[in-house]
Design an enzyme around this catalytic site. Structure first.
Site, PDB file in Angstrom:
ATOM      1  N   CYS A   2       0.827  -1.201   0.000  1.00 50.37           N
ATOM      2  CA  CYS A   2       0.000   0.000   0.000  1.00 50.37           C
ATOM      3  C   CYS A   2       0.866   1.257   0.000  1.00 50.37           C
ATOM      4  O   CYS A   2       2.061   1.215   0.229  1.00 50.37           O
ATOM      5  CB  CYS A   2      -0.938   0.043   1.191  1.00 50.37           C
ATOM      6  SG  CYS A   2      -2.007  -1.368   1.368  1.00 50.37           S
ATOM      7  N   LYS A 595       6.495  -4.641  -2.505  1.00 47.49           N
ATOM      8  CA  LYS A 595       7.914  -4.392  -2.271  1.00 47.49           C
ATOM      9  C   LYS A 595       8.207  -4.273  -0.785  1.00 47.49           C
ATOM     10  O   LYS A 595       9.164  -4.842  -0.276  1.00 47.49           O
ATOM     11  CB  LYS A 595       8.338  -3.111  -2.994  1.00 47.49           C
ATOM     12  CG  LYS A 595       9.812  -2.755  -2.837  1.00 47.49           C
ATOM     13  CD  LYS A 595      10.682  -3.741  -3.566  1.00 47.49           C
ATOM     14  CE  LYS A 595      12.144  -3.348  -3.525  1.00 47.49           C
ATOM     15  NZ  LYS A 595      12.997  -4.370  -4.139  1.00 47.49           N
TER      16      LYS A 595
END
Length: 600
Positions: A2, A595
């Protein structure tokens, strides 16, 4: 996982928010949205899928200079337009974006929001509905915000708009990264600095359980008791060009090519004026005072930790254990009397690792973080930090951060060995320089890597990586890279374990990538290759110069055997990259992955 952005000023908020979200795409997401304070109230735009799709529905004619935005990676509720952020309260007075996980959201629903009709499946909607409920009791917005946060258990980074107070953004943080950026007659909010480098390089770091009232000309930080906190901004050591692809088709390929420069940069950063490796004396003393080192990490960083264990035990003769962070929290081993903890995390925000760090801090144990982001949560909460100096890594699949982790771990091991009087037997800085040269040579052989990917991986459903000794650990990383970006079922195994079960999976044509960089196990891994070939496997042997044999698929330039993992991983990264291209996969943003994994 997010990303949050926010802007308040005089410019077009919509475009700044959308560009900011695009810079956060590398964190991983499945939907996105923005909300802006327009003349007739708050306008929300959100879509499932890429930000490019969101752009298509944003009305360019809506004038707005205040807004918030969000990229969502689903945790509660399926990826959908309804579950995408921003979320609004029933009256639409409050609009909110949120990163993190509210652990007690169901309990809050039952105790405070029984009469509310919820639109989404998310835990986030509970926050915005609770805000409205708290304001309805007569509290001011700020008081209601503090009350709301005090009722929540879990992690959050929040941006909140109030339709009745359109000239401010309310912000809060707990266990989820969030920065406030400072500008001239404007201010911004961002999950990380890269999102807002387009407008400022001045940022204020927020601490847990702080709220911020962001206005065009002021930033007010308070704790949950309402006490004001003063904190100066820092200058982000990034340039906008650092997060651009330039002439490369993908960030991953760019970051693979940057690895030689990263290794040379690390050598320079960790040398003293005499060209000798020199770490902080406090780090050295803390490790020397310990009786065992525990490395805690996840994913690629865990694989780096496995290689790091080899460095430390062989160079410095100190015992090391390596643990997956998510398992360590719930199944802590019996610790020695004087443990020392090393946390490895590219982002420095990995939630599972942070959970362990909180535990070991409470136990009073010393900790070192090896990270690419020195100002990150793990860096702040550990006693010591060794930066990777790798520069921003945008592709979800880690490449240059992994080899940087190996280089820093080798330097740490050599420094401790020197302090203990252990003889290393070679000049590490010189050998790392040769590693950088070998990396350049490998990065210039992309056509060969593409051909191998096409030959072995373009159409396969599965693939096995085998190796012995440290090659096994490199194989684990190679398998992870391949499965991350090409979606091939890939697994790494110790060569000697094949006959204990795994060999049953070998069929005619099954690709098996074997690593042979260690002289003392070269014959052993060659025997394993013969075993799988006898069962119909299609072998791809990657060997080190000096250990090659007839029929090997690719020969690596020779480097010191101890540092072979830094070189052996390069072709695995490139083969994975080209396999993903042949299979038409999204290399930089693979499905379902983030990530920065900021939730447990």
């Amino acid at each position: 996982m997010c990303g949050i952005v926010g802007f308040i000023g005089e410019q077009d908020a919509k475009e700044i928010l959308l560009k900011g979200l695009e810079k956060l795409e590398y964190r991983g997401y499945d939907s996105a949205g923005i909300a802006v304070q327009a003349e007739n109230g708050v306008v929300v735009y959100k879509e499932k899928g890429r930000i490019a799709k969101l752009r298509e529905i944003v009305d360019e004619n809506v004038a707005a200079s205040v807004g918030i935005g969000h990229t969502r990676w689903a945790t509660h509720g399926v990826p959908s337009k309804v579950n995408a952020h921003p979320h609004q309260s029933t009256s639409k007075r409050f609009t909110l974006v949120h990163n993190g996980v509210i652990e007690n959201y169901e309990l809050v629903k039952k105790e405070y929001l029984q009469d509310v009709t919820f639109v989404s499946e998310t835990d986030t909607e509970v926050i915005v509905q609770l805000m409205e409920q708290q304001v309805s009791t007569g509290l001011s917005v700020e008081e209601a915000f503090r009350n709301t946060l005090s009722l929540l258990h879990g992690s959050y980074a929040i941006g909140l708009l109030d339709a009745e107070n359109p000239n401010m953004i309310y912000v809060a943080k707990n266990k989820s990264p969030l920065l406030v950026g400072v500008g001239d007659n404007f201010n911004v909010v961002a999950s990380d600095a890269m999102a807002m480098l387009q407008v400022t390089d001045q940022f204020i770091e927020l601490m847990d359980k702080e709220i911020v009232i962001v206005m065009k000309e002021s930033i007010t930080i308070k704790n949950l008791q309402g006490e004001t906190i003063e904190r100066a901004p820092f200058t982000a050591e990034l340039d906008a060009s650092d997060i651009e692809k330039g002439t490369y088709p993908h960030f991953m390929l760019k970051e693979i090519d940057e690895q030689p420069l990263v290794i040379r940069n690390i050598i320079q950063k960790y040398q003293d004026e005499n060209g000798e490796i020199e770490l902080d004396q406090d780090i050295r003393n803390a490790i020397l005072d310990s009786d065992r080192i525990y490395i805690i990490a996840c994913g690629t960083s865990y694989h780096a930790g496995l290689v790091g264990k080899q460095f430390i035990e062989k160079f410095a003769k100190m015992p090391v254990e390596v643990h997956v962070a998510s398992e360590f929290s719930y199944n802590m081993p019996l610790l020695t009397e004087r443990p020392f903890f090393i946390y490895i995390s590219q982002s420095g925000e990995t939630a599972d690792s942070r959970a362990v760090l909180v535990q070991t801090n409470e136990m009073g144990h010393k900790a070192l973080t090896i990270t690419n982001v020195p100002g990150s949560t793990l860096s702040r909460e550990a006693d010591y930090t060794l930066p990777l100096y790798a520069g921003p890594e945008i592709a979800v699949a880690s490449t240059k951060a992994y080899t940087a982790q190996l280089a820093v771990l080798s330097i740490l091991a050599a420094d401790i060995a020197k302090a203990k009087g252990e003889v290393l037997g070679f000049d590490l800085t010189h050998e790392l320089g040769l590693v950088a040269n070998a990396m350049i040579e490998l990065c210039d052989q992309k056509e060969e890597m593409d051909a191998l990917a096409k030959q072995f991986l373009a159409t396969t459903r599965n693939c096995f990586f085998i190796g012995r000794s440290v090659d096994f650990y490199v194989g684990l990383e190679g398998a992870l890279k391949l499965k991350e970006i090409s979606y091939i079922q890939a697994e790494g195994f110790a060569g000697g374990e094949l006959k204990h079960g795994t060999i049953a999976l070998i069929e005619n044509g099954t690709p098996v990538i074997a690593l042979a960089t260690q002289e003392h196990v070269n014959l052993g891994i060659r025997g394993n290759v013969k075993e799988v070939v006898a069962r119909g496997a299609n072998p791809c042997i990657i060997s080190m110069k000096g250990l090659e044999m007839e029929g090997d698929s690719f020969v690596l330039p020779a480097v010191h055997e101890a540092l072979a993992p830094l070189v052996a991983v390069i072709p695995l990264q490139l083969i994975s990259y080209y396999a993903a291209l042949h299979r038409e996969c999204d290399v930089d943003k693979p499905r379902n992955l983030a990530k920065s994994v900021t939730v447990e």
